[in-house]
Design an enzyme around this catalytic site. Sequence first.
Site, short mmCIF file in Angstrom:
data_model
loop_
_atom_site.label_atom_id
_atom_site.label_comp_id
_atom_site.label_asym_id
_atom_site.label_seq_id
_atom_site.Cartn_x
_atom_site.Cartn_y
_atom_site.Cartn_z
N HIS A 233 -5.23 0.73 -2.55
CA HIS A 233 -5.65 1.94 -1.82
C HIS A 233 -6.81 2.60 -2.55
CE1 HIS A 233 -3.64 4.93 -4.48
NE2 HIS A 233 -2.68 4.04 -4.62
N GLU A 279 -3.36 6.38 1.01
CA GLU A 279 -1.99 6.03 0.61
C GLU A 279 -1.29 7.24 0.00
OE1 GLU A 279 1.09 4.67 -2.39
OE2 GLU A 279 -0.70 5.86 -2.70
N GLU A 280 -2.05 8.04 -0.76
CA GLU A 280 -1.41 9.08 -1.57
C GLU A 280 -0.73 10.17 -0.75
OE1 GLU A 280 -0.79 8.75 -4.52
OE2 GLU A 280 -2.34 7.62 -5.54
N ASP A 305 -0.98 -2.35 -6.70
CA ASP A 305 -1.01 -0.90 -6.94
C ASP A 305 0.02 -0.56 -8.01
OD1 ASP A 305 -1.36 1.84 -6.77
OD2 ASP A 305 -0.17 2.07 -4.94
N HIS A 376 -1.80 10.12 -11.66
CA HIS A 376 -1.98 11.42 -10.99
C HIS A 376 -2.36 12.56 -11.94
CE1 HIS A 376 0.85 10.10 -7.43
NE2 HIS A 376 -0.16 9.27 -7.64
ZN ZN Z 1 -1.27 4.11 -6.02
#
Ligand code: ZN
Length: 423
Positions: A233, A279-280, A305, A376
């Site tokens: 992603h 995706e997030e 991922d 993140h």
């Molecule tokens: Zn990811």
Amino acid sequence: MKDSSSWERLAYMCDTYGPRLSGSDNLELALKWIHEEMKRDGLANVKSEKVMVPKWVRGNEYCELVSPRHAKIQMLGLGGSVNTPMEGITAPVIVVKDFKELDARSSEVKGKIVVYNQEFINYGQAVEYRWAGASKAAKYGAVASLCKAVTPLHDRHPHTGSMGYEDSIPKIPHASISSEDALLLERMQKRGQNPVVKLYMESAFQPDVESANVMGELVGNELPDEIIAIGGHIDSWDVGTGAHDDGGGCVSTWNAVKLLKDLGLKPRRTIRAVMWVNEENGLRGGLAYKEAHKDEKHVLMFEFDSGTFPPSEIGYSGNDSLRKYIRWAEPLLNIIDSIKVTDHAWGVDVGPMVRLGIPVMSLDTDDEGKYFWYHHSDKDTPDHVDPQDLNKCVAAIALAIYIYADLPVDLPSQPIGVKNQTK
Ligand SMILES: [Zn+2]
């Protein structure tokens, strides 16, 4: 393995375009660059297919301890959180270690900011406090909630990510704070020092905007209509530059296709590199891909991922009769690193296609617990990606995909049952 072009490509993208949150100009500029680069690579049928994505904007935000002393609290609002009023929210805190303690102390929650000081046993367990913490606190009358960073590390960094609300419960602001700040508040509570915190957040959703899944192909020389879609992603959170999550996955899969092309290898079937978007915080890219391509004959979906560390597993989930062929790859993969072939494959972006019954393959890496140091957070930058690890991932993916794309047997066209779709 001697070439640094994959790492250079990843670092160029991360440094030049920055974090790539859905709805941001950064993401759109990165997608345009990828489209042009795929053409320069000589990939065929390069396309940017329209996807409408949500746009959540962080805005200004801060958190501070106001009593018993003034101090800055390291915070990041969680993706999807509502804002605070203009004057912020100032309230005493109640620190709990888990939902059980919250339930037990529910009569103390009204009018307070709930602070979750949860343990990090694993991501799946800890992320529940990020995802569901706001509504569970609001149910008992909390005015805001803070969640200890979802990471095993104590280094004063908060970690963002998606959160959700239950419809029937008032929506309160929800943010991540550093482990140290959560522990400070807990110590103060234990001593009866009644800590008071001020939280200010401007975050808000704006109308959806147009974005895209970008893709390019190495067209098969015998069965061009049989497609293997591989990718990661391309969107990321708005802090750091999304190097591990999932810039490395995107560049590894894309460059694996480029590598096969540069080597002059043409497998029987078509390999399509896809940079899935959103995706997030939405999965709109994976869903749009399914809508646009579900009638094509996909023989495999492949996603990477899991952080760009030394490759450790190629997982395959789909058709047991093909498993012996996948195992052909194992001795070759072991030239790259000690990589096992397993039957556990997963992927979020490929999920909508996999649920139609398409087999799935994925690469897993041995992060030695480090992935969630960066995940993140503003530390997810290319300097934390080892160029040699990235090269190994590119090589492992190219090898596994080439073998599958060139299998001299019929691959099923009908959807089949798939187990182990999620990690
Ligand atoms: Zn990811």
